[in-house]
Design a protein around this motif. Structure first.
Motif, mmCIF file in Angstrom:
data_model
loop_
_atom_site.group_PDB
_atom_site.id
_atom_site.type_symbol
_atom_site.label_atom_id
_atom_site.label_comp_id
_atom_site.label_asym_id
_atom_site.label_seq_id
_atom_site.Cartn_x
_atom_site.Cartn_y
_atom_site.Cartn_z
ATOM 1 N N THR A 41 -18.624 -26.174 28.215
ATOM 2 C CA THR A 41 -18.162 -25.172 29.183
ATOM 3 C C THR A 41 -17.908 -23.837 28.496
ATOM 4 O O THR A 41 -18.332 -22.783 28.975
ATOM 5 C CB THR A 41 -16.874 -25.641 29.888
ATOM 6 N N ASP A 42 -17.232 -23.866 27.341
ATOM 7 C CA ASP A 42 -16.921 -22.625 26.642
ATOM 8 C C ASP A 42 -18.194 -21.904 26.195
ATOM 9 O O ASP A 42 -18.250 -20.676 26.173
ATOM 10 C CB ASP A 42 -16.021 -22.903 25.435
ATOM 11 N N ASP A 47 -22.178 -15.351 30.196
ATOM 12 C CA ASP A 47 -22.974 -14.690 29.172
ATOM 13 C C ASP A 47 -22.027 -13.851 28.325
ATOM 14 O O ASP A 47 -21.086 -13.245 28.857
ATOM 15 C CB ASP A 47 -24.035 -13.779 29.807
ATOM 16 N N LEU A 48 -22.263 -13.816 27.022
ATOM 17 C CA LEU A 48 -21.455 -12.998 26.130
ATOM 18 C C LEU A 48 -21.497 -11.557 26.621
ATOM 19 O O LEU A 48 -22.565 -10.999 26.843
ATOM 20 C CB LEU A 48 -21.999 -13.098 24.706
ATOM 21 N N GLU A 49 -20.330 -10.942 26.795
ATOM 22 C CA GLU A 49 -20.255 -9.645 27.460
ATOM 23 C C GLU A 49 -20.011 -8.499 26.483
ATOM 24 O O GLU A 49 -19.404 -8.676 25.435
ATOM 25 C CB GLU A 49 -19.129 -9.655 28.497
ATOM 26 N N PHE A 50 -20.448 -7.309 26.885
ATOM 27 C CA PHE A 50 -20.092 -6.099 26.152
ATOM 28 C C PHE A 50 -18.614 -5.805 26.388
ATOM 29 O O PHE A 50 -18.123 -5.834 27.504
ATOM 30 C CB PHE A 50 -20.915 -4.910 26.667
ATOM 31 N N ASN A 64 -22.660 -17.976 25.708
ATOM 32 C CA ASN A 64 -21.402 -17.329 25.326
ATOM 33 C C ASN A 64 -21.201 -17.370 23.813
ATOM 34 O O ASN A 64 -20.080 -17.437 23.319
ATOM 35 C CB ASN A 64 -20.215 -17.999 26.043
ATOM 36 N N ARG A 65 -22.282 -17.363 23.077
ATOM 37 C CA ARG A 65 -22.249 -17.359 21.616
ATOM 38 C C ARG A 65 -23.216 -16.288 21.111
ATOM 39 O O ARG A 65 -24.153 -15.893 21.813
ATOM 40 C CB ARG A 65 -22.658 -18.721 21.039
#
Length: 575
Positions: A41-42, A47-50, A64-65
């Motif tokens: 889940t993590d 999506d990894l964000e600015f 998210n990596r």
């Protein structure tokens, strides 16, 4: 933020496992997570964000990596934005890329360059690790449309990041970042990421390497910011003892070269921390804000009786200094203290030479101490505040360079970021190392230490004392908790703290003093103290800043402790 459903997360997870463009090693890493629902889940709930510094996150597989795929997708979005002409900067876009000493930084930098090449964009890539401020400088001197630095600044070793810059050499401001984010969001699959091989990119002239010539230009430009080179070269530079640690990062060669050129010849490098090391194996965190990072440097300083210790973080945009107090003990200066000392030094030297402009300005952030502001005002120099993040200081610099309304003299933030000169649009630990060493040597020639000068400033302007507390709250649950804390303080503002009336609440989320809206709350108390709550833009943290002003160190210490205790008790309850 909407709570991600398990089905959505698993669908993303399985999409990566089944995507033919995902390499075997990444898929093997993902298969190893089977049954670890929280970890999956993590990695896939977003999506990894600015944030305030672009992309930053833990390295590994997942949306998210930070990995080759998220770097590639981000770069494709940036390329689409550039090619669309948003920032063509004249004769077609070009981009400069630099990277620090972190694990996989060189690989991510090359990945980004090859994606840009795949989009027909000329890329200038440094041949090895280089400081972030040098990237900012190179974007400007090469007339590039954009820049990228692969770094996670002073974060722990498991992190890396991706900072994007505009044509002025400044990190993307929110409006630009939002356009890039929109471009990234329109990319639905990795098959949309265009990429050349290194050989093809070089053969077509789309990948060009930067080396010693670019380095020398940057070094010479930083050296030109010196205010007392003659004094240093006349003998003080031989006697004045400096210990320097690059904390395994990019600052090693440029700081040494700049100090040497100005005339500092008695410079000692911490040997255990001299070489690049992505694991930062001698420290818990490569952060010059923390005394622990200076343990080895202080040990060496005691052996050589150093007058000052200087440390830079991995990408050399933050600088920390350690000086002797009146008992001969080494004390780590806070970012606010170093900043105030440099403001005083720069402005006093300009005034002494008759070079202080009538329209001079010092720019600082809203969470930075007012001591530097008071000092600047005493010299007749105006002071302006920005939101947290050096890009906002850089944005004002560019505006004033264009309008001539103000002459930029110094910019800084409490988190150890400083800049003088207009050659860059980001904080520069190399010029800060030069200035703090030069200031210390200058005052040494007058029989004073930097600590003595700091006490003089306190005696004149009041004893300012600041503090910072943070709570790390990771993952989706952490994002929710940080939101709950901010909502609590926003909807139920305190009337008083420890019996001291809250005089004003500044909700920057609604915009304040002409600044952009941002999720920050600042509380001004009747006795002149203040505190500020701000979610970090680059880490899973909520940060709480504190500032008091007392008649002595003891009264300020007591006031700060009481303020911290009361505020943090409620912050922890708000979770």
């Amino acid at each position: 933020m909407t709570n991600p459903t398990n089905d959505t997360v698993i669908a993303k997870y399985e999409a990566w496992l089944n995507d033919p463009l995902i390499d075997a090693a990444t898929k093997e890493e993902l298969r190893g997570l089977e049954g670890q629902e929280k970890e999956i889940t993590d990695r896939f709930y977003r999506d990894l964000e600015f944030g305030t510094g672009g992309l930053r996150g833990v390295m590994g597989a997942g949306t998210n990596r930070l990995n080759a795929y998220t770097v590639g997708k981000a770069t494709q979005g940036l390329a689409n934005w550039l090619v669309a002409g948003t920032k063509s900067n004249g004769a077609g876009p070009s981009v400069v890329i630099a990277h620090d000493s972190r694990n996989y930084s060189p690989e991510f930098a090359l990945d980004a360059a090859l994606v840009l090449a795949g989009n027909g964009i000329t890329t200038y890539l440094f041949s090895a690790l280089r400081p972030t401020p040098q990237l900012s400088y190179a974007v400007r001197t090469l007339n590039a449309a954009s820049g990228i630095v692969i770094t996670a600044s002073h974060n722990p070793p498991e992190y890396n990041g991706y900072k994007a810059y505009g044509a002025d050499g400044c990190q993307l401001i929110p409006e630009e970042a939002e356009q890039v984010i929109s471009a990234i969001s329109q990319i639905t699959g990795f098959d949309e990421v265009k990429r050349l091989t290194r050989e093809d990119a070089e053969a077509k002239g789309l990948l060009r390497w930067l080396g010693e010539e670019a380095d020398q230009q940057f070094i010479d430009t930083v050296v030109s910011q010196s205010l007392n080179a003659e004094l240093i070269k006349d003998g003080i530079g031989e006697k004045f003892s400096v210990v320097f640690t690059p904390l395994h990062g990019t600052g090693n060669m440029p700081v040494r070269e700049v100090l040497k050129k100005v005339g500092f010849t008695n410079v000692h490098i911490v040997p255990e921390q001299e070489q690049p090391d992505g694991y930062f194996s001698t420290v818990k965190s490569p952060n010059p804000e923390e005394r622990e990072a200076f343990t080895l440097a202080i040990k060496l300083a005691q052996q050589v009786n150093a007058d000052i210790i200087i440390g830079t973080d991995p990408d050399a945009d933050r600088m920390g200094a350690v000086v002797k107090n009146n008992e001969g003990e080494y004390v780590v200066l806070t970012g606010n203290q170093s900043g105030a000392l440099m403001v005083h030094y720069v402005l006093s030297q300009l005034q002494e030479r008759g070079q202080l402009p009538d329209n001079g300005v010092v720019i600082k952030t809203i969470v930075t101490s007012e001591l530097g502001a008071d000092i600047a005002l005493s010299y007749g120099v105006s002071v302006e505040n920005t939101l947290t993040g050096f890009k906002y200081i850089g944005e004002k610099m560019t505006r004033y360079e264009q309008t001539g309304e103000r002459t930029f003299l110094f910019g800084y933030e409490e988190s150890y970021g400083y800049l003088t000169g207009t050659y860059a649009r980001d904080k520069d630990a190399i010029v800060a190392a030069l200035l703090i060493a030069e200031a210390a040597a200058y005052y040494s020639s007058q029989g004073k230490t930097l600590y003595d000068v700091l006490l003089e400033l306190y005696a004149k302007f009041g004893f300012y004392l600041e503090g910072l507390e943070s709570r790390t709250l990771k993952g989706f649950d952490g994002v929710q908790k940080i939101g709950a804390i901010m909502d609590d303080w926003r909807q139920n503002p305190p009337v008083e703290i420890n019996g001291v009336k809250v005089e004003q609440v500044l909700d920057y989320g609604k915009g304040h003093d002409g600044l952009r809206p941002e999720n920050v709350l600042k509380y001004l108390l009747e006795d002149g103290s203040w505190f500020c709550l701000r979610p970090s833009g680059t880490e899973p943290k909520i940060k709480v800043y504190f500032a008091v002003k007392g008649e002595s160190k003891d009264t300020a210490d007591r006031a700060l402790h009481a303020l911290k205790t009361a505020v943090m008790e409620r912050v922890d309850r708000s979770e």
